[in-house]
Design an enzyme around this catalytic site. Structure first.
Site, PDB file in Angstrom:
ATOM      1  N   PRO A 175       7.299   4.917 -13.312  1.00 48.24           N
ATOM      2  CA  PRO A 175       5.904   4.472 -13.270  1.00 48.24           C
ATOM      3  C   PRO A 175       5.237   4.627 -14.627  1.00 48.24           C
ATOM      4  O   PRO A 175       5.772   5.262 -15.536  1.00 48.24           O
ATOM      5  CB  PRO A 175       5.273   5.402 -12.228  1.00 48.24           C
ATOM      6  CG  PRO A 175       6.148   6.612 -12.219  1.00 48.24           C
ATOM      7  CD  PRO A 175       7.531   6.116 -12.487  1.00 48.24           C
ATOM      8  N   CYS A 176       4.055   4.054 -14.754  1.00 48.74           N
ATOM      9  CA  CYS A 176       3.369   4.043 -16.048  1.00 48.74           C
ATOM     10  C   CYS A 176       3.155   5.470 -16.560  1.00 48.74           C
ATOM     11  O   CYS A 176       3.116   6.434 -15.794  1.00 48.74           O
ATOM     12  CB  CYS A 176       2.051   3.282 -15.944  1.00 48.74           C
ATOM     13  SG  CYS A 176       0.683   4.236 -15.286  1.00 48.74           S
ATOM     14  N   LEU A 177       2.999   5.586 -17.867  1.00 49.48           N
ATOM     15  CA  LEU A 177       2.880   6.902 -18.503  1.00 49.48           C
ATOM     16  C   LEU A 177       1.642   7.668 -18.066  1.00 49.48           C
ATOM     17  O   LEU A 177       1.602   8.897 -18.170  1.00 49.48           O
ATOM     18  CB  LEU A 177       2.880   6.731 -20.018  1.00 49.48           C
ATOM     19  CG  LEU A 177       4.175   6.178 -20.629  1.00 49.48           C
ATOM     20  CD1 LEU A 177       3.982   5.923 -22.118  1.00 49.48           C
ATOM     21  CD2 LEU A 177       5.347   7.120 -20.386  1.00 49.48           C
TER      22      LEU A 177
END
Length: 273
Positions: A175-177
């Site tokens: 998933p996104c940072l």
């Protein structure tokens, strides 16, 4: 009893019913299976679109583009606001809602421009078990979730991906940072870069899946329990590298890798999905 083949056939039936579709394509296992299924069902009436912003690791959109084109899909990269939204950068518990709301509005607009009937994403049957406010944005925007509708779990998706020879058949979720930050902690470009570089270093040593959680000056490393001894053996090397990136303290989470560990701080009343 519903078999994997039953689910796959039902997925094909669902997607055929769309007539045409824009696939929100991250390049992960879920959206790759969705894109391949859409191409099989609808041919050239499919468009894959990947979001790009500073909250995604550098090069991820280009990697997604390579995967999409290898499957024979038309692919576009769409710039999104990311940290430009104060509602997102402040990192409230519903951070993902604000991000997905913007993304789905842009995808719906693009779908209308291209004459495509629907937008679909890779939400699967397991996603309802975790706190995912982004799903609410999808519901509000009318985004279709055919993998979830076909009752395909993450395990099913990997199994079908192997059967179909997809390049993401063994790709772990990433998933996104922004998911590496405790809720309420401001997300900055500098902190995102620290997380990315730390994870990239650990991956270069062969640690995957993993997460580096950002707690100000402290980096909290999550790896599967069977890799902890290896991390401890590499402790001096890892600590030196991550301190060079900008952290002061480097720790190993004794509970090990677990997706969504930042959600452990949320109260039950916030678990909307």
């Amino acid at each position: 009893m519903e078999t994997l083949q039953d689910k796959s056939q039902y997925l094909n039936k669902i997607i055929k019913g769309y007539g045409s579709v824009l696939v929100a394509f991250s390049g992960g296992a879920d959206s790759t299976l969705l894109l391949k299924s859409a191409l099989d069902a609808l041919g050239d009436r499919v468009l894959a679109v990947t979001a790009r912003s500073e909250i995604y690791p550098p090069g991820e959109a280009e990697e997604a583009s390579e995967i999409a084109r290898s499957l024979g899909a038309e692919h576009l990269i769409l710039k999104t606001g990311g940290l430009k939204s104060p509602a997102f950068a402040g990192n409230p518990p519903d951070r993902c809602y604000h991000c997905k709301k913007e993304l789905y509005e842009k995808l719906n607009s693009l779908a209308r421009e291209r004459g495509l009937n629907y937008v679909a994403d890779g939400v699967n049957a397991d996603d309802a078990s975790d706190y995912r406010p982004g799903m609410r944005a999808g519901v509000e925007a009318g985004v279709r979730t055919p993998l979830k509708q076909a009752n395909l779990t993450k395990r099913d998706i990997y199994a079908l991906s192997r059967e179909m020879g997809l390049p993401t058949a063994h790709k772990p979720a990433n998933p996104c940072l922004a998911s590496r930050f405790p809720y309420g902690t401001e997300i900055t470009p500098e902190a995102l870069d620290m997380v990315h570089k730390s994870e990239a270093f650990l991956k270069s040593l062969g640690y995957t899946p993993l997460r580096v959680r950002h707690h100000g000056h402290l980096a909290r490393i999550e790896v599967p329990p069977d890799r902890m001894e290896s991390v401890l053996r590499d402790a001096e090397r890892i600590t030196a590298a991550i301190k060079t990136i900008g952290y002061i303290y480097v720790t190993l989470d004794l509970r090990g890798f677990r997706s969504g560990s930042m959600n452990e701080t949320l109260e039950d009343r916030l678990r909307l999905y």
